[in-house]
Design a protein around this motif. Sequence first.
Motif, PDB file in Angstrom:
ATOM      1  N   ILE A   7     126.775  53.515  15.283  1.00  0.00           N
ATOM      2  CA  ILE A   7     128.375  54.663  14.488  1.00  0.00           C
ATOM      3  C   ILE A   7     129.440  53.459  14.700  1.00  0.00           C
ATOM      4  O   ILE A   7     130.416  53.574  13.826  1.00  0.00           O
ATOM      5  CB  ILE A   7     128.146  56.085  14.433  1.00  0.00           C
ATOM      6  N   PRO A  94     122.478  58.032  21.145  1.00  0.00           N
ATOM      7  CA  PRO A  94     123.466  57.621  20.874  1.00  0.00           C
ATOM      8  C   PRO A  94     124.240  57.295  21.032  1.00  0.00           C
ATOM      9  O   PRO A  94     124.098  55.973  22.373  1.00  0.00           O
ATOM     10  CB  PRO A  94     123.903  59.555  21.291  1.00  0.00           C
ATOM     11  N   GLU A 114     131.757  59.953  10.139  1.00  0.00           N
ATOM     12  CA  GLU A 114     131.150  59.311  11.237  1.00  0.00           C
ATOM     13  C   GLU A 114     131.386  59.564  12.102  1.00  0.00           C
ATOM     14  O   GLU A 114     130.398  59.123  13.599  1.00  0.00           O
ATOM     15  CB  GLU A 114     130.630  58.006  10.440  1.00  0.00           C
ATOM     16  N   SER A 117     129.448  61.666  14.884  1.00  0.00           N
ATOM     17  CA  SER A 117     128.425  61.589  15.391  1.00  0.00           C
ATOM     18  C   SER A 117     128.459  60.342  16.858  1.00  0.00           C
ATOM     19  O   SER A 117     127.669  61.179  17.151  1.00  0.00           O
ATOM     20  CB  SER A 117     127.407  60.193  14.201  1.00  0.00           C
ATOM     21  N   ALA A 119     128.677  61.345  20.297  1.00  0.00           N
ATOM     22  CA  ALA A 119     128.631  62.797  20.790  1.00  0.00           C
ATOM     23  C   ALA A 119     129.084  62.571  22.228  1.00  0.00           C
ATOM     24  O   ALA A 119     128.809  63.386  22.935  1.00  0.00           O
ATOM     25  CB  ALA A 119     126.764  63.181  20.998  1.00  0.00           C
ATOM     26  N   GLU A 138     134.052  67.380  10.281  1.00  0.00           N
ATOM     27  CA  GLU A 138     133.089  66.670  11.648  1.00  0.00           C
ATOM     28  C   GLU A 138     133.808  66.555  13.355  1.00  0.00           C
ATOM     29  O   GLU A 138     133.057  66.311  13.927  1.00  0.00           O
ATOM     30  CB  GLU A 138     132.823  65.184  10.911  1.00  0.00           C
ATOM     31  N   ARG A 141     132.031  67.871  15.970  1.00  0.00           N
ATOM     32  CA  ARG A 141     130.694  67.880  16.411  1.00  0.00           C
ATOM     33  C   ARG A 141     131.327  66.840  17.866  1.00  0.00           C
ATOM     34  O   ARG A 141     129.980  66.362  18.702  1.00  0.00           O
ATOM     35  CB  ARG A 141     129.462  66.754  15.590  1.00  0.00           C
ATOM     36  N   CYS A 142     132.270  66.226  17.951  1.00  0.00           N
ATOM     37  CA  CYS A 142     132.266  65.306  19.264  1.00  0.00           C
ATOM     38  C   CYS A 142     132.242  66.338  20.341  1.00  0.00           C
ATOM     39  O   CYS A 142     133.734  66.689  21.472  1.00  0.00           O
ATOM     40  CB  CYS A 142     133.328  64.529  19.034  1.00  0.00           C
TER      41      CYS A 142
END
Length: 314
Positions: A7, A94, A114, A117, A119, A138, A141-142
């Motif tokens: 990523i 990850p 992205e 992603s 994490a 998005e 989502r972190c």
Amino acid sequence: MGLKAPIWRILWSKMKKEKKNTHFSYDPCEYAQNFDEGLMVNDYDDLSRSFSARFAVPSTVVFDKESHCHHLHHPKPYLTIIIFFTQPTSNLTPSPLQRLVLSNNRFTGGIPKEIGSLASLSVLNLNSNNFSGVIPVEIGRCSSLTTLDLGNNRFNGSIPVEINGLSQLQCLVLSNNDLSGRIPSSNGSKYFREVGIPDSSFVQHHGLYDLSHNRLTGSVPDELGNCLVVVDLLLNDNMLSGELPKSLAKLANLTTLDLSNNVLSGGLPAEYGRSMKLQGLYLENNNLTGSIPPELGQLHSLVKLNCLSIIYVW
């Protein structure tokens, strides 16, 4: 079938494509800021999780297979950033990236979706660039984010409500953009609740909530009174309306409250006299009315009170 690129490499590739082909003058002392405070070259355990490219021109990235290092070369040979990454052992692992610092550059374009992603990402600092577009949902989502600094860019649109769900977030800077809409609020807000400081290298930003210099409208959410970690609450230079929420008096660590240059109305709540750590209160250039509550006399730490343009009733 080839392995999917990590990523971080996808993010860097997209940002690099948007980078303007410009050159800067550098000072060797200033360049040292590319390395996070306390981060030493021989600290390999930390280097694999940090990406710092402040004051850098990302012209060439070269991967060394033996050392698993990425060398970002600057045209001047004495100014070279060495960026260390440990690649995931599989596509299911990850990214280990914890700090992404690209501040004080001239990056353009938007934040790739992205980003969600990453994490393990705890610090995202894109301050002082030319990023634009909307802040991607998005980013919510972190889940490890403690610091989110997107200030001094050209972001527009509304602030994603998903940011409220970042339970470890303790520093939010979205100032000096073109953001509009309301300050997101929800009963399930989780940010600015954790007392601990997971990432000590950015302790100086602990408790900073800065949405100043945007085009935000609506009222100041009552829910902000539950953000116990907030130390500096900066909502100045927007178009916020409504009355001052009494709930802000619950912020026991509050030292600076700046609501100046909005269109707030009503009176100054007497409850603010309970904010014993308050040092600066800025309310000028609003539509506030009424008298100054005598309870403010209990604020022994207060050194700056600016209430110009308030219509006083004596």
